[in-house]
Design a protein around this motif. Structure first.
Motif, PDB file in Angstrom:
ATOM      1  N   GLN A  24      65.056 -32.603  59.797  1.00  0.00           N
ATOM      2  CA  GLN A  24      65.405 -33.507  58.697  1.00  0.00           C
ATOM      3  C   GLN A  24      65.776 -34.918  59.168  1.00  0.00           C
ATOM      4  O   GLN A  24      66.195 -35.752  58.367  1.00  0.00           O
ATOM      5  N   ARG A  28      66.893 -38.379  56.936  1.00  0.00           N
ATOM      6  CA  ARG A  28      68.193 -39.041  57.081  1.00  0.00           C
ATOM      7  C   ARG A  28      68.018 -40.511  57.433  1.00  0.00           C
ATOM      8  O   ARG A  28      68.739 -41.373  56.926  1.00  0.00           O
ATOM      9  N   ARG A  61      71.152 -39.331  44.277  1.00  0.00           N
ATOM     10  CA  ARG A  61      70.678 -38.082  44.893  1.00  0.00           C
ATOM     11  C   ARG A  61      69.850 -38.380  46.146  1.00  0.00           C
ATOM     12  O   ARG A  61      70.008 -37.714  47.170  1.00  0.00           O
ATOM     13  N   ASN A  64      71.975 -39.503  49.009  1.00  0.00           N
ATOM     14  CA  ASN A  64      72.764 -38.400  49.556  1.00  0.00           C
ATOM     15  C   ASN A  64      71.905 -37.352  50.250  1.00  0.00           C
ATOM     16  O   ASN A  64      72.416 -36.351  50.738  1.00  0.00           O
ATOM     17  N   GLY A  65      70.592 -37.578  50.271  1.00  0.00           N
ATOM     18  CA  GLY A  65      69.697 -36.646  50.941  1.00  0.00           C
ATOM     19  C   GLY A  65      69.373 -35.417  50.118  1.00  0.00           C
ATOM     20  O   GLY A  65      68.909 -34.414  50.662  1.00  0.00           O
ATOM     21  N   ASN A  66      69.608 -35.486  48.818  1.00  0.00           N
ATOM     22  CA  ASN A  66      69.355 -34.337  47.956  1.00  0.00           C
ATOM     23  C   ASN A  66      68.077 -34.511  47.148  1.00  0.00           C
ATOM     24  O   ASN A  66      67.990 -34.104  46.002  1.00  0.00           O
ATOM     25  N   GLY A  67      67.103 -35.125  47.734  1.00  0.00           N
ATOM     26  CA  GLY A  67      65.832 -35.322  47.066  1.00  0.00           C
ATOM     27  C   GLY A  67      64.751 -35.567  48.096  1.00  0.00           C
ATOM     28  O   GLY A  67      65.033 -35.788  49.269  1.00  0.00           O
ATOM     29  N   ASN A  68      63.536 -35.497  47.656  1.00  0.00           N
ATOM     30  CA  ASN A  68      62.401 -35.740  48.533  1.00  0.00           C
ATOM     31  C   ASN A  68      61.519 -36.773  47.845  1.00  0.00           C
ATOM     32  O   ASN A  68      60.597 -36.420  47.120  1.00  0.00           O
TER      33      ASN A  68
END
Length: 90
Positions: A24, A28, A61, A64-68
């Motif tokens: 990941q 990031r 999101r 915060n790294g909660n999506g692509n």
């Protein structure tokens, strides 16, 4: 050392976690680049989201790294920052 850093270092001792963390890394880096550019311009998440034509919650999101995000979304964010999206393979 803060508790996040201590927890991360402990978690990185687990080979499975370490492999996923490494996988990941690019995500990031992209998210950190967005946050750094937004802050450097003195923009709130809402201000940047408005410039990009997206909801602030969606930008949050992503940061915060909660999506692509798609390349199209990244291009919209770059445009909202007055920048050009450039993808390189190194």
């Amino acid at each position: 050392m803060n508790s996040y850093r201590a927890h991360l270092e402990q978690s990185l001792e687990d080979p499975e976690f370490r492999a996923e963390w490494a996988a990941q890394e690019t995500q990031r880096e992209v998210m950190a680049s967005i946050v750094e550019a937004r802050i450097a311009q003195g923009l709130s998440q809402k201000e940047l989201a408005d410039r990009c034509g997206m909801k602030a919650a969606n930008l949050c999101r992503l940061e915060n790294g909660n999506g692509n995000p798609s390349i199209s979304t990244l291009a919209k964010i770059a445009h909202g920052l007055g920048k050009k999206l450039q993808i390189t393979f190194v």
